[in-house]
Design a protein around this motif. Structure first.
Motif, PDB file in Angstrom:
ATOM      1  N   TRP A  39       0.833  -1.198   0.000  1.00 56.74           N
ATOM      2  CA  TRP A  39       0.000   0.000   0.000  1.00 56.74           C
ATOM      3  C   TRP A  39       0.870   1.252   0.000  1.00 56.74           C
ATOM      4  O   TRP A  39       0.597   2.213  -0.716  1.00 56.74           O
ATOM      5  CB  TRP A  39      -0.934  -0.049   1.198  1.00 56.74           C
ATOM      6  CG  TRP A  39      -2.069   0.916   1.190  1.00 56.74           C
ATOM      7  CD1 TRP A  39      -2.303   1.893   2.110  1.00 56.74           C
ATOM      8  CD2 TRP A  39      -3.161   1.006   0.261  1.00 56.74           C
ATOM      9  NE1 TRP A  39      -3.453   2.571   1.809  1.00 56.74           N
ATOM     10  CE2 TRP A  39      -4.006   2.052   0.673  1.00 56.74           C
ATOM     11  CE3 TRP A  39      -3.492   0.299  -0.888  1.00 56.74           C
ATOM     12  CZ2 TRP A  39      -5.146   2.409  -0.028  1.00 56.74           C
ATOM     13  CZ3 TRP A  39      -4.638   0.651  -1.574  1.00 56.74           C
ATOM     14  CH2 TRP A  39      -5.444   1.703  -1.137  1.00 56.74           C
ATOM     15  N   VAL A  40       1.909   1.243   0.792  1.00 53.02           N
ATOM     16  CA  VAL A  40       2.836   2.387   0.842  1.00 53.02           C
ATOM     17  C   VAL A  40       3.527   2.554  -0.509  1.00 53.02           C
ATOM     18  O   VAL A  40       3.601   3.667  -1.039  1.00 53.02           O
ATOM     19  CB  VAL A  40       3.884   2.218   1.964  1.00 53.02           C
ATOM     20  CG1 VAL A  40       4.939   3.300   1.902  1.00 53.02           C
ATOM     21  CG2 VAL A  40       3.220   2.209   3.326  1.00 53.02           C
ATOM     22  N   LEU A  41       4.013   1.463  -1.078  1.00 52.36           N
ATOM     23  CA  LEU A  41       4.700   1.548  -2.365  1.00 52.36           C
ATOM     24  C   LEU A  41       3.767   2.027  -3.478  1.00 52.36           C
ATOM     25  O   LEU A  41       4.172   2.841  -4.318  1.00 52.36           O
ATOM     26  CB  LEU A  41       5.316   0.194  -2.739  1.00 52.36           C
ATOM     27  CG  LEU A  41       6.531  -0.220  -1.911  1.00 52.36           C
ATOM     28  CD1 LEU A  41       6.939  -1.649  -2.229  1.00 52.36           C
ATOM     29  CD2 LEU A  41       7.689   0.730  -2.150  1.00 52.36           C
ATOM     30  N   LEU A  42       2.536   1.549  -3.473  1.00 49.05           N
ATOM     31  CA  LEU A  42       1.580   1.989  -4.489  1.00 49.05           C
ATOM     32  C   LEU A  42       1.368   3.494  -4.418  1.00 49.05           C
ATOM     33  O   LEU A  42       1.514   4.206  -5.417  1.00 49.05           O
ATOM     34  CB  LEU A  42       0.241   1.264  -4.319  1.00 49.05           C
ATOM     35  CG  LEU A  42      -0.904   1.808  -5.185  1.00 49.05           C
ATOM     36  CD1 LEU A  42      -0.663   1.477  -6.646  1.00 49.05           C
ATOM     37  CD2 LEU A  42      -2.232   1.277  -4.704  1.00 49.05           C
ATOM     38  N   TRP A  43       1.058   4.010  -3.231  1.00 39.88           N
ATOM     39  CA  TRP A  43       0.730   5.429  -3.108  1.00 39.88           C
ATOM     40  C   TRP A  43       1.953   6.323  -3.196  1.00 39.88           C
ATOM     41  O   TRP A  43       1.870   7.442  -3.681  1.00 39.88           O
ATOM     42  CB  TRP A  43      -0.095   5.704  -1.850  1.00 39.88           C
ATOM     43  CG  TRP A  43      -1.501   5.288  -2.110  1.00 39.88           C
ATOM     44  CD1 TRP A  43      -2.133   4.164  -1.667  1.00 39.88           C
ATOM     45  CD2 TRP A  43      -2.431   5.969  -2.950  1.00 39.88           C
ATOM     46  NE1 TRP A  43      -3.393   4.116  -2.178  1.00 39.88           N
ATOM     47  CE2 TRP A  43      -3.614   5.208  -2.967  1.00 39.88           C
ATOM     48  CE3 TRP A  43      -2.389   7.137  -3.699  1.00 39.88           C
ATOM     49  CZ2 TRP A  43      -4.737   5.591  -3.689  1.00 39.88           C
ATOM     50  CZ3 TRP A  43      -3.502   7.519  -4.421  1.00 39.88           C
ATOM     51  CH2 TRP A  43      -4.661   6.749  -4.417  1.00 39.88           C
ATOM     52  N   GLN A  44       3.093   5.841  -2.769  1.00 42.82           N
ATOM     53  CA  GLN A  44       4.313   6.629  -2.958  1.00 42.82           C
ATOM     54  C   GLN A  44       4.667   6.692  -4.438  1.00 42.82           C
ATOM     55  O   GLN A  44       5.110   7.726  -4.932  1.00 42.82           O
ATOM     56  CB  GLN A  44       5.476   6.056  -2.149  1.00 42.82           C
ATOM     57  CG  GLN A  44       5.365   6.293  -0.667  1.00 42.82           C
ATOM     58  CD  GLN A  44       5.368   7.757  -0.311  1.00 42.82           C
ATOM     59  OE1 GLN A  44       6.107   8.552  -0.859  1.00 42.82           O
ATOM     60  NE2 GLN A  44       4.524   8.130   0.628  1.00 42.82           N
ATOM     61  N   GLY A  45       4.460   5.595  -5.164  1.00 43.20           N
ATOM     62  CA  GLY A  45       4.692   5.593  -6.602  1.00 43.20           C
ATOM     63  C   GLY A  45       3.784   6.575  -7.318  1.00 43.20           C
ATOM     64  O   GLY A  45       4.222   7.317  -8.207  1.00 43.20           O
ATOM     65  N   ILE A  46       2.513   6.600  -6.921  1.00 44.22           N
ATOM     66  CA  ILE A  46       1.563   7.551  -7.516  1.00 44.22           C
ATOM     67  C   ILE A  46       1.984   8.985  -7.204  1.00 44.22           C
ATOM     68  O   ILE A  46       1.975   9.857  -8.076  1.00 44.22           O
ATOM     69  CB  ILE A  46       0.125   7.262  -7.032  1.00 44.22           C
ATOM     70  CG1 ILE A  46      -0.366   5.941  -7.636  1.00 44.22           C
ATOM     71  CG2 ILE A  46      -0.817   8.411  -7.382  1.00 44.22           C
ATOM     72  CD1 ILE A  46      -1.659   5.425  -7.042  1.00 44.22           C
ATOM     73  N   ALA A  47       2.368   9.235  -5.958  1.00 45.17           N
ATOM     74  CA  ALA A  47       2.785  10.586  -5.565  1.00 45.17           C
ATOM     75  C   ALA A  47       4.041  11.015  -6.322  1.00 45.17           C
ATOM     76  O   ALA A  47       4.130  12.154  -6.794  1.00 45.17           O
ATOM     77  CB  ALA A  47       3.031  10.644  -4.054  1.00 45.17           C
TER      78      ALA A  47
END
Length: 184
Positions: free
Chosen positions: A155-163
């Motif tokens: 979840w962290v990697l997904l949203w950090q990637g989007i950001a």
């Protein structure tokens, strides 16, 4: 000589295939990040797509390392605390409800900063913390904080990637526009 000419002259002395690597390494540095690294790459004469891609890759690679190692460290700490709590509980039952110092074992209270971050996390969620985080602190720090509070790695990697994608795209577009205005 202005900064743009300086960067272009500096970058022209490096082989073309190494130029994106320089941008990627710069993007892995906290506080410099993908946003500024892509701007520097564009101003140094790299294609905006190459610059943005290299910057995103470098920044995400550093975030990935922080998340993976942060999750491992958190797992070790949680396991160690559980083991200590178990030992205290065994010791307390053997001594009639008190630990070795004669007092009941109480959990350590959370710090003010941790309580504030958890409140922010509850209010905005992981997506909000990830997307708004670069306004305050580097993505590596945001990632470490999110993992330390127990948010899943994926979840962290997904949203950090989007950001990283959103912020880098925005700053690259702005840098390209500014460069077009300056150079005419």
């Amino acid at each position: 000589m202005n900064i743009i000419e300086f960067l272009q002259n500096l970058m022209s002395q490096v082989p073309f295939f190494v130029q994106p690597l320089i941008v990627a390494v710069a993007a892995a540095i906290p506080f410099l990040e993908a946003e500024l690294a892509s701007v520097l790459g564009v101003w140094a004469g790299l294609n905006p797509f190459v610059s943005a891609g290299a910057a995103m890759a470098g920044n995400f690679a550093s975030v990935f390392v922080v998340v993976v190692f942060g999750a491992r460290i958190r797992a070790l700490i949680v396991a160690r605390r559980a083991q200590r709590a178990e030992l205290v509980a065994v010791g307390a039952s053997a001594s009639g409800g008190a630990n070795s110092s004669g007092y009941l074992a109480e959990p350590k209270p959370e710090s003010k900063g941790v309580r504030r971050f958890k409140k922010f996390l509850v209010r905005f969620g992981v997506p909000g913390a990830s997307i708004l985080g670069p306004l305050a602190i580097p993505t590596q720090f945001t990632s470490a904080l999110l993992v330390s509070t127990g948010v899943s790695k994926s979840w962290v990697l997904l949203w950090q990637g989007i950001a990283i994608f959103l912020w880098t795209t925005m700053t690259t577009l702005i840098a390209t526009g500014v460069l077009a205005l300056i150079t005419g």
